[in-house]
Motif scaffolding. Structure first.
Motif, PDB file in Angstrom:
ATOM      1  N   VAL A 203      -2.979  -2.851  -0.383  1.00  0.00           N
ATOM      2  CA  VAL A 203      -3.418  -2.536  -1.747  1.00  0.00           C
ATOM      3  C   VAL A 203      -3.080  -1.325  -2.166  1.00  0.00           C
ATOM      4  CG1 VAL A 203      -5.391  -2.837  -3.376  1.00  0.00           C
ATOM      5  CG2 VAL A 203      -5.368  -4.273  -1.236  1.00  0.00           C
ATOM      6  N   LEU A 204      -2.342  -1.139  -3.090  1.00  0.00           N
ATOM      7  CA  LEU A 204      -2.135   0.042  -3.629  1.00  0.00           C
ATOM      8  C   LEU A 204      -3.044   0.578  -4.725  1.00  0.00           C
ATOM      9  CD1 LEU A 204       0.205   2.661  -3.495  1.00  0.00           C
ATOM     10  CD2 LEU A 204       1.403   1.485  -5.409  1.00  0.00           C
ATOM     11  N   VAL A 205      -3.689   1.715  -4.307  1.00  0.00           N
ATOM     12  CA  VAL A 205      -4.556   2.261  -5.347  1.00  0.00           C
ATOM     13  C   VAL A 205      -4.234   3.423  -6.285  1.00  0.00           C
ATOM     14  CG1 VAL A 205      -7.067   2.963  -5.387  1.00  0.00           C
ATOM     15  CG2 VAL A 205      -6.460   1.409  -3.620  1.00  0.00           C
ATOM     16  N   GLY A 206      -4.690   3.049  -7.576  1.00  0.00           N
ATOM     17  CA  GLY A 206      -4.428   4.309  -8.411  1.00  0.00           C
ATOM     18  C   GLY A 206      -3.086   4.124  -9.044  1.00  0.00           C
ATOM     19  N   LYS A 207      -2.477   2.870  -8.956  1.00  0.00           N
ATOM     20  CA  LYS A 207      -1.261   2.511  -9.639  1.00  0.00           C
ATOM     21  C   LYS A 207      -1.300   1.008 -10.386  1.00  0.00           C
ATOM     22  CE  LYS A 207       1.162   5.863  -7.720  1.00  0.00           C
ATOM     23  NZ  LYS A 207      -0.024   6.536  -7.249  1.00  0.00           N
ATOM     24  N   SER A 208      -0.518   0.962 -11.302  1.00  0.00           N
ATOM     25  CA  SER A 208      -0.884  -0.429 -12.115  1.00  0.00           C
ATOM     26  C   SER A 208       0.291  -1.488 -11.831  1.00  0.00           C
ATOM     27  CB  SER A 208      -0.569  -0.033 -13.791  1.00  0.00           C
ATOM     28  OG  SER A 208       0.666   0.470 -13.958  1.00  0.00           O
ATOM     29  N   GLU A 209       1.346  -1.002 -10.915  1.00  0.00           N
ATOM     30  CA  GLU A 209       2.279  -1.819 -10.481  1.00  0.00           C
ATOM     31  C   GLU A 209       2.503  -1.806  -9.129  1.00  0.00           C
ATOM     32  OE1 GLU A 209       5.764  -1.172 -12.981  1.00  0.00           O
ATOM     33  OE2 GLU A 209       4.873  -1.903 -14.796  1.00  0.00           O
ATOM     34  N   ASP A 215       1.020  -5.542  -1.495  1.00  0.00           N
ATOM     35  CA  ASP A 215       0.634  -7.045  -1.786  1.00  0.00           C
ATOM     36  C   ASP A 215      -0.059  -7.139  -3.185  1.00  0.00           C
ATOM     37  OD1 ASP A 215       1.646  -8.293   0.564  1.00  0.00           O
ATOM     38  OD2 ASP A 215       0.085  -7.308   1.674  1.00  0.00           O
ATOM     39  N   TYR A 216      -0.784  -5.934  -3.435  1.00  0.00           N
ATOM     40  CA  TYR A 216      -1.591  -5.583  -4.588  1.00  0.00           C
ATOM     41  C   TYR A 216      -1.556  -4.200  -5.348  1.00  0.00           C
ATOM     42  CZ  TYR A 216      -3.687  -9.989  -2.540  1.00  0.00           C
ATOM     43  OH  TYR A 216      -4.023 -11.169  -2.111  1.00  0.00           O
ATOM     44  N   ALA A 217      -1.947  -4.151  -6.446  1.00  0.00           N
ATOM     45  CA  ALA A 217      -1.949  -2.799  -6.995  1.00  0.00           C
ATOM     46  C   ALA A 217      -3.211  -2.815  -7.881  1.00  0.00           C
ATOM     47  CB  ALA A 217      -0.715  -2.491  -7.741  1.00  0.00           C
ATOM     48  N   LEU A 218      -4.038  -1.713  -7.831  1.00  0.00           N
ATOM     49  CA  LEU A 218      -5.269  -1.499  -8.379  1.00  0.00           C
ATOM     50  C   LEU A 218      -5.278  -0.065  -8.902  1.00  0.00           C
ATOM     51  CD1 LEU A 218      -7.919  -2.759  -5.918  1.00  0.00           C
ATOM     52  CD2 LEU A 218      -6.972  -3.847  -7.793  1.00  0.00           C
ATOM     53  N   GLU A 219      -5.590   0.042 -10.366  1.00  0.00           N
ATOM     54  CA  GLU A 219      -5.690   1.277 -10.882  1.00  0.00           C
ATOM     55  C   GLU A 219      -7.075   2.111 -10.450  1.00  0.00           C
ATOM     56  OE1 GLU A 219      -4.923   2.169 -15.011  1.00  0.00           O
ATOM     57  OE2 GLU A 219      -2.985   1.164 -14.930  1.00  0.00           O
ATOM     58  N   SER A 220      -7.891   1.274 -10.159  1.00  0.00           N
ATOM     59  CA  SER A 220      -9.060   1.789  -9.793  1.00  0.00           C
ATOM     60  C   SER A 220      -9.955   1.072  -8.649  1.00  0.00           C
ATOM     61  CB  SER A 220     -10.171   1.689 -10.661  1.00  0.00           C
ATOM     62  OG  SER A 220     -11.407   1.984 -10.336  1.00  0.00           O
ATOM     63  N   ILE A 221     -10.423   1.593  -7.615  1.00  0.00           N
ATOM     64  CA  ILE A 221     -11.125   0.872  -6.507  1.00  0.00           C
ATOM     65  C   ILE A 221     -12.167   0.099  -7.128  1.00  0.00           C
ATOM     66  CG2 ILE A 221     -12.919   2.565  -5.894  1.00  0.00           C
ATOM     67  CD1 ILE A 221     -10.840   0.603  -3.482  1.00  0.00           C
ATOM     68  N   HIS A 222     -12.599   0.288  -8.192  1.00  0.00           N
ATOM     69  CA  HIS A 222     -13.622  -0.270  -9.151  1.00  0.00           C
ATOM     70  C   HIS A 222     -13.303  -1.929  -9.480  1.00  0.00           C
ATOM     71  CE1 HIS A 222     -16.099   3.365 -10.622  1.00  0.00           C
ATOM     72  NE2 HIS A 222     -16.141   3.103  -9.189  1.00  0.00           N
ATOM     73  N   ASN A 223     -12.099  -2.123  -9.423  1.00  0.00           N
ATOM     74  CA  ASN A 223     -11.475  -3.543  -9.720  1.00  0.00           C
ATOM     75  C   ASN A 223     -11.414  -4.375  -8.637  1.00  0.00           C
ATOM     76  OD1 ASN A 223     -10.138  -1.331 -11.922  1.00  0.00           O
ATOM     77  ND2 ASN A 223     -10.745  -3.294 -12.808  1.00  0.00           N
TER      78      ASN A 223
END
Length: 259
Positions: A203-209, A215-223
Motif C-alpha cells: 500500500v503506497l501511502v501519501g499518493k493518489s495513484e 497494489d493500492y494507493a492511499l493519500e492518507s492512512i485514515h482511509n
C-alpha cells in the motif's frame, strides 16, 4: 474458487512504516530531518557545503538512507551521535494525538508492527506523540536490524536498512511473519517495490495513484477502512472483541483510494 466465508483470512499481519506514513508529510518532520542531516554532514564530517545537498540526495537514492551511504563511502561516526543530531532536534510538537488512527488500529485484531529505518528513540517518541504506541505488537527499527556486535571481524560501515532486500528478510525472520499474508504500508516507492518483490501486499501511502509495485494507493492512512473493508469483516468474524468501535463518521474521505 476461493470461498467468501473461508476461515483463513487473507491477511494475518499489518506492517507499517512510520515517517510520512503513520503521520503526514505536512508535519514538517521530514524537511527538518533533511536539514539536520545536511548540517551534520557539514558541521561534524566537514563535507564541503557547496556540494552537500547534491551528495545527500545521491547517497539517499543509492543506499536507502544518507547514513548508510555515508558509512558505505568511508565516513566514520557514532551511530547514536548521528541519530541524536538528526532526530533529536525534530519538531515533534507538530505531531498531535490521532484518535481516528488509534481507533482504526485498535479495532483490528490482526498483528500490527512498525518497520522503520529510524532509531528506537525517534520511533517511540513519534508514536507516543500520536498516542498510538500501544497499538503495535513490536517495533522493527534501526537497532533491530543493526544490533551492536562487538566483533573485530564485523564492519560497522555496513548499515542494513530499507529498501535493501536483506532488511525485509531480517524483518520477516525477527517478527516471524509470512509476507504473503502481510499488508505493508509505506510512503517510499522503493520500499514498496522491494516489499512487493519479497511477497508483501503493498500500500503506497501519501499518493493518489498506484505505481509499479504497489497494489493500492492511499493519500492518507485514515482511509484504511475505505480501502480495506474486508479487514473489518474478517475481524468481526474472529469474534475476538465483544464490542465494536464506532468511528465511521469520523474518518476523512476527502482523499482518494486506488486499488
Amino acid at each position: 474458487m476461493e470461498s467468501v466465508n473461508s476461515s483463513k483470512p487473507r491477511y494475518e499481519c499489518l506492517l507499517f512504516d512510520l515517517d510520512d506514513t503513520l503521520y503526514p508529510f505536512s508535519s514538517g518532520l521530514s524537511e527538518a530531518c533533511t536539514n539536520n542531516i545536511i548540517e551534520f554532514m557539514v558541521e561534524k564530517l566537514r563535507i564541503d557545503e557547496d556540494g552537500v545537498v547534491e551528495l545527500n540526495d545521491i547517497l539517499y537514492k543509492k543506499h536507502g538512507t544518507t547514513m548508510a551511504g555515508l558509512k558505505a563511502i568511508g565516513y566514520e561516526f557514532d551511530n547514536d551521535e548521528y541519530h541524536s543530531y538528526v532526530h533529536g532536534r525534530l519538531p515533534y510538537e507538530n505531531l498531535k494525538p490521532d484518535p481516528i488512527l488509534r481507533n482504526l488500529l485498535l479495532s483490528l485484531p490482526f498483528r500490527k508492527l512498525v518497520f522503520s529505518n529510524g532509531d528506537d528513540t525517534h520511533v517511540t517518541k513519534a508514536l507516543k506523540r500520536l498516542d498510538i504506541e500501544d497499538c503495535f505488537e513490536r517495533i522493527i527499527s534501526f537497532e533491530t536490524l543493526n544490533p551492536k556486535i562487538h566483533d573485530s571481524c564485523v564492519s560497522d560501515s555496513l548499515i542494513c536498512c530499507k529498501p535493501a532486500e536483506i532488511a525485509f528478510e531480517k524483518a520477516f525472520d525477527i517478527a516471524q511473519l509470512n509476507p504473503y499474508t502481510t499488508l505493508f504500508f509505506d510512503d517510499s516507492i522503493r520500499n514498496i517495490q522491494t516489499g512487493k518483490s519479497a511477497g508483501l501486499h503493498t500500500v503506497l501511502v501519501g499518493k493518489s495513484e498506484k505505481v509499479y509495485g504497489s497494489d493500492y494507493a492511499l493519500e492518507s492512512i485514515h482511509n484504511m477502512k475505505e480501502a480495506f473493508p474486508e479487514l473489518w469483516s474478517e475481524s468481526n468474524n474472529k469474534n475476538k472483541k465483544p464490542e465494536s468501535i464506532g468511528y465511521a463518521t469520523q474518518i476523512s474521505i476527502e482523499t482518494s483510494v486506488q486499488a
